[in-house]
Structures are given as structure tokens and as C-alpha cells.
Design an enzyme around this catalytic site. Structure first.
Site, short mmCIF file in Angstrom:
data_model
loop_
_atom_site.label_atom_id
_atom_site.label_comp_id
_atom_site.label_asym_id
_atom_site.label_seq_id
_atom_site.Cartn_x
_atom_site.Cartn_y
_atom_site.Cartn_z
N CYS A 268 41.86 34.93 31.81
CA CYS A 268 42.37 36.14 31.56
C CYS A 268 44.04 36.31 31.92
CB CYS A 268 41.66 37.34 32.39
SG CYS A 268 42.23 38.97 31.78
N CYS A 269 44.18 35.62 33.06
CA CYS A 269 45.63 35.43 33.46
C CYS A 269 46.49 34.50 32.53
CB CYS A 269 45.91 34.99 34.72
SG CYS A 269 45.70 36.50 35.87
N CYS B 250 48.52 34.34 39.71
CA CYS B 250 48.27 34.62 38.49
C CYS B 250 48.34 33.35 37.56
CB CYS B 250 48.85 35.86 37.63
SG CYS B 250 50.62 35.62 37.54
N CYS C 213 42.42 44.44 38.79
CA CYS C 213 42.68 43.21 39.84
C CYS C 213 43.54 43.48 41.04
CB CYS C 213 43.10 41.89 39.26
SG CYS C 213 42.27 41.46 37.77
N CYS D 118 47.94 44.08 37.75
CA CYS D 118 46.96 44.43 36.80
C CYS D 118 45.84 45.45 37.43
CB CYS D 118 46.07 43.82 36.05
SG CYS D 118 47.35 42.47 34.80
S1 SF4 Z 1 45.50 40.31 36.92
FE1 SF4 Z 1 43.53 40.64 36.40
S2 SF4 Z 1 43.71 41.66 34.35
FE2 SF4 Z 1 45.63 41.02 34.58
S3 SF4 Z 1 45.75 38.98 33.67
FE3 SF4 Z 1 45.09 38.38 35.51
S4 SF4 Z 1 42.72 38.69 35.47
FE4 SF4 Z 1 43.49 39.86 33.45
#
Ligand code: SF4
Length: 253
Positions: free
Chosen positions: A130-131, A237, A214, A211
Site C-alpha cells: 500500500c505504501c 513507509c 495507520c 495516513c
Molecule cells: S500509511 Fe497506511 S494507508 Fe498510508 S500508504 Fe501506507 S499502508 Fe497505505
């Protein structure tokens, strides 16, 4: 010319960027943060450096110092699509207050989201992926064409940041960490001295803000980054792990 000097620097091990970073670390010893930023933005990397900001808990200090020497410095904000609404409003407030004229949003590639995060729940299943899609790839694309970038990391944040140098090489690019030696008390004192507004979530117990899914509140005695990816091994991240090796053509994963 700095790059030519860098080629002659004793720490050159075949990597011009590493030699250049070593030269900058030597040059900026005992310099004020404002003077470092003035030099890197207006001379050393004139027109080829961007500041990356999350507009999070402590971001206003670095932005204020940078705006005092170059309000037109490109500022890249990674808009992951998962950011707190209060962060977006705080960003707008700070941009207006400091007179920043070149704030850019780096956003995830819609095709990558449609392929890998159809239900918007990738953060729960695979936060690293996701990151990679929502932060690392967008930043890699946004920084393409820049020779250097400025980050707001501090040594006191511990973990992988405890040995943070003021300047470091990242592939062929240079990363400047002007606040590396600042303490949390230094940041608070600067913010109060200049009457800069605090991110509204700080008063609610959030001390490192990323985010929404998180980020959690931090208890007294915890490290300020303990609230990020709570309950997981993940502490970063990935944007500081080397953007140079990252694809910039879209997928980023
Ligand atoms: S901090 Fe969480 S929601 Fe944001 S990009 Fe990374 S995993 Fe995704």
C-alpha cells in the site's frame, strides 16, 4: 562548482553523490538551519531541489524556515488518498500563512489502485505494498528531474533515524535533512516563538501524523512514532529506503 569539488573529496568511493553529500556535511558543520536551507535552495541546487512535507505534527517548522529564504521552493505533499481531512485543511492554512507558492500534490496512479487496491483495504492486508503504491511511487515520480530533496526527519525520532546525517546520498540524488539535530523541545520553542499553528490532531494525542488508517494516538512515555502502524513490525513507509531504485513509470511496485 560543488560537484567538481565533490569529485575531489577524500570520501569519494566511486559515487559522486556520496562524495557530494560528504562535502556538504563538512561545509554545513555549525551552520544555522536557515543558512543551510538558503544555500541548498538558492545556490547549491538552485531550481533543482524540492522539499517534501507531510504537513504533519512538526512540519510547520521546516516549512517556515524554508519559506523565509525561498517561498517559491517546490513543496511536494504526498496525497495518498488516506490522509486525515484535518491534515488537508491544516496544509491549506499553512500554505496561505507562509506564502508558499509552489505546493504540488503527488498522488497514486489510478491504474495501480484499480489493479492492486480495488476495495481500498490494501493497507490492512499488505501495508508495505500500500505504501509502495500510495507513497513511494508517487514521490519517485514527483522527484524525477530534481537533483536533491529536503526531508523533515530528526535524529530524536530514534529507530532508523538515530544516525541521520545532514546530507546523504540516495542513488544519484542528494537528500538534505536540515532538522536532523533538532530536539522536540527545539521544535516546540521555534513554533511558539513564531506563533505558528500546531496540527489540530496534536492536541488530541497524535504526535506523528500520516495516513488515517495507520495512525494512532501516542501515550505518555511512548516514542512519537509508536503510533504509526501500531501492532506491526513496520516503522517506515519506504520513501527513505531509496527512491532511485523505484520505477517512475506508473506501477511503482
Ligand atoms: S500509511 Fe497506511 S494507508 Fe498510508 S500508504 Fe501506507 S499502508 Fe497505505
Amino acid at each position: 562548482m560543488a560537484l567538481l569539488e565533490a569529485f575531489a573529496a577524500p570520501l569519494d568511493e566511486g559515487n559522486p553523490a556520496a562524495a557530494h553529500a560528504a562535502l556538504l556535511n563538512e561545509r554545513y558543520t555549525n551552520w544555522r538551519t536557515q543558512d543551510v536551507l538558503d544555500d541548498v535552495i538558492n545556490r547549491e541546487f538552485d531550481g533543482n531541489i524540492a522539499l517534501v512535507s507531510s504537513f504533519g505534527a512538526n512540519s510547520v517548522v521546516l516549512l517556515h524556515v524554508a519559506a523565509s529564504v525561498a517561498p517559491n521552493v517546490p513543496v511536494i505533499f504526498i496525497d495518498t488518498g488516506k490522509i486525515f481531512g484535518s491534515t488537508l485543511r491544516y496544509r491549506d492554512e499553512i500554505v496561505a500563512r507562509l506564502g508558499l507558492t509552489d505546493v504540488r500534490a503527488a498522488r497514486p496512479d489510478p491504474t495501480a489502485l484499480a489493479t492492486h487496491d480495488t476495495d481500498s483495504g490494501l493497507w490492512l492486508r499488505e501495508p508495505d505494498k500500500c505504501c509502495a503504491i500510495r507513497k513511494v511511487a508517487p514521490l519517485a515520480r514527483a522527484l524525477s528531474g530534481f537533483d536533491a530533496w529536503i526531508s523533515g526527519r530528526k535524529r530524536y525520532q530514534a529507530g532508523m533515524r538515530a544516525e541521520l546525517p545532514l546530507a546523504e546520498a540516495e542513488g544519484e540524488r542528494i537528500k538534505i535533512n536540515p532538522l536532523a539535530g533538532w530536539s522536540r523541545e527545539d521544535l516546540d520553542a521555534y513554533r511558539k516563538l513564531h506563533e505558528l499553528p500546531e496540527h489540530p490532531l496534536v492536541a488530541d494525542g497524535f504526535r506523528s501524523i500520516g495516513c488515517m488508517p495507520c495512525t494512532t494516538r501516542v501515550a505518555e512515555g511512548e516514542d512519537e512514532r509508536d503510533g504509526r502502524w501500531r501492532g506491526r513490525d513496520k516503522t517506515e513507509c519506504g520513501i527513505h529506503f531509496g527512491l532511485a531504485a523505484f520505477e517512475t513509470d506508473g506501477s511503482g511496485i
